[in-house]
Motif scaffolding. Structure first.
Motif, PDB file in Angstrom:
ATOM      1  N   ARG A 159      44.321  46.484  32.767  1.00 25.78           N
ATOM      2  CA  ARG A 159      43.298  47.247  32.827  1.00 25.78           C
ATOM      3  C   ARG A 159      43.840  48.717  33.161  1.00 25.78           C
ATOM      4  O   ARG A 159      43.442  49.714  32.475  1.00 25.78           O
ATOM      5  CB  ARG A 159      42.108  46.936  33.664  1.00 25.78           C
ATOM      6  CG  ARG A 159      41.279  45.681  33.350  1.00 25.78           C
ATOM      7  CD  ARG A 159      40.225  45.530  34.166  1.00 25.78           C
ATOM      8  NE  ARG A 159      40.344  45.005  35.302  1.00 25.78           N
ATOM      9  CZ  ARG A 159      40.362  43.740  35.737  1.00 25.78           C
ATOM     10  NH1 ARG A 159      40.424  42.627  34.924  1.00 25.78           N
ATOM     11  NH2 ARG A 159      40.747  43.460  37.213  1.00 25.78           N
TER      12      ARG A 159
ATOM     13  N   LYS B  38      45.550  40.800  35.330  1.00 26.97           N
ATOM     14  CA  LYS B  38      44.475  41.441  34.583  1.00 26.97           C
ATOM     15  C   LYS B  38      44.239  42.895  35.097  1.00 26.97           C
ATOM     16  O   LYS B  38      44.095  43.758  34.303  1.00 26.97           O
ATOM     17  CB  LYS B  38      43.405  40.576  34.684  1.00 26.97           C
ATOM     18  CG  LYS B  38      43.342  39.382  33.860  1.00 26.97           C
ATOM     19  CD  LYS B  38      41.875  38.673  34.049  1.00 26.97           C
ATOM     20  CE  LYS B  38      41.891  37.399  32.993  1.00 26.97           C
ATOM     21  NZ  LYS B  38      40.700  36.858  32.977  1.00 26.97           N
ATOM     22  N   ASP B  39      44.480  43.240  36.231  1.00 34.30           N
ATOM     23  CA  ASP B  39      44.138  44.278  36.884  1.00 34.30           C
ATOM     24  C   ASP B  39      45.085  45.347  36.309  1.00 34.30           C
ATOM     25  O   ASP B  39      44.894  46.769  35.894  1.00 34.30           O
ATOM     26  CB  ASP B  39      44.142  44.315  38.404  1.00 34.30           C
ATOM     27  CG  ASP B  39      43.994  45.598  38.945  1.00 34.30           C
ATOM     28  OD1 ASP B  39      43.050  46.300  38.769  1.00 34.30           O
ATOM     29  OD2 ASP B  39      44.833  46.315  39.726  1.00 34.30           O
TER      30      ASP B  39
ATOM     31  N   GLN C   3      43.637  52.048  30.593  1.00 33.72           N
ATOM     32  CA  GLN C   3      42.943  53.196  30.975  1.00 33.72           C
ATOM     33  C   GLN C   3      44.031  54.366  30.722  1.00 33.72           C
ATOM     34  O   GLN C   3      43.511  55.544  30.153  1.00 33.72           O
ATOM     35  CB  GLN C   3      42.426  52.945  32.323  1.00 33.72           C
ATOM     36  CG  GLN C   3      41.305  52.258  32.544  1.00 33.72           C
ATOM     37  CD  GLN C   3      40.028  52.431  31.673  1.00 33.72           C
ATOM     38  OE1 GLN C   3      39.817  53.841  31.436  1.00 33.72           O
ATOM     39  NE2 GLN C   3      39.355  51.756  31.235  1.00 33.72           N
TER      40      GLN C   3
ATOM     41  N   GLU D 250      43.464  40.266  28.377  1.00 34.35           N
ATOM     42  CA  GLU D 250      42.235  41.191  28.900  1.00 34.35           C
ATOM     43  C   GLU D 250      42.219  42.322  27.893  1.00 34.35           C
ATOM     44  O   GLU D 250      43.115  42.636  27.377  1.00 34.35           O
ATOM     45  CB  GLU D 250      42.821  41.588  30.397  1.00 34.35           C
ATOM     46  CG  GLU D 250      41.718  42.420  31.111  1.00 34.35           C
ATOM     47  CD  GLU D 250      40.594  41.661  31.461  1.00 34.35           C
ATOM     48  OE1 GLU D 250      39.843  42.546  32.159  1.00 34.35           O
ATOM     49  OE2 GLU D 250      40.575  40.569  31.478  1.00 34.35           O
TER      50      GLU D 250
ATOM     51  N   VAL E  95      40.130  46.155  27.324  1.00 36.72           N
ATOM     52  CA  VAL E  95      39.144  47.233  27.740  1.00 36.72           C
ATOM     53  C   VAL E  95      38.571  48.035  26.478  1.00 36.72           C
ATOM     54  O   VAL E  95      39.146  47.968  25.576  1.00 36.72           O
ATOM     55  CB  VAL E  95      40.106  48.275  28.602  1.00 36.72           C
ATOM     56  CG1 VAL E  95      39.606  49.501  28.420  1.00 36.72           C
ATOM     57  CG2 VAL E  95      40.602  47.577  29.679  1.00 36.72           C
TER      58      VAL E  95
END
Length: 123
Positions: A113, A109-110, A117, A6, A8
């Motif tokens: 992320r 994936k969460d 962040q 994933e 960002v």
């Protein structure tokens, strides 16, 4: 083992993100797993994690802006890859992790992320 990848995207500098990421001592500030970490003289690391102690190796590739965590967990080889790149003028942070059998791909994936962040907020 199946892997989950994933990314960002951010406006923050790739160099600034990687400078923060490559210093493993910063991991407790952005990792959802690592609570504290100590670098050992042999280059390996000891960490206290939410799941207990973990000994691992943290390797950085400055030219490729890539960090690799490798460990042996319960007799199984584990590796996680963290890459910082620039695409279309924006910084992209990518994590590539093994799929944990106790989590879904979307949960991983969460988590990626969330960690990305936190990295961005530190720069």
């Amino acid at each position: 083992m199946q892997r989950v990848k994933e990314s960002v995207t951010t406006e923050k500098s790739a160099d600034a993100i990687f400078s923060m990421l490559k210093e493993i001592e910063n991991a407790p500030k952005w990792s959802l797993l690592i609570q504290s970490v100590d670098k050992l003289a042999d280059g390996s690391c000891n960490a206290n994690t939410r799941l207990g102690p973990l000994k691992f190796k943290w390797e950085t590739d400055d030219a490729g802006k890539k960090c690799t965590l490798t460990a042996n967990i319960l007799g199984t080889s584990y590796s996680a890859f963290y890459t910082v790149s620039v695409e279309n003028g924006k910084t992209v942070i990518t994590q590539d992790l093994p799929l944990n059998p106790m989590s879904t791909e979307e949960q991983i994936k969460d988590g990626i992320r969330q960690e990305c962040q936190k990295m961005i907020a530190l720069v």
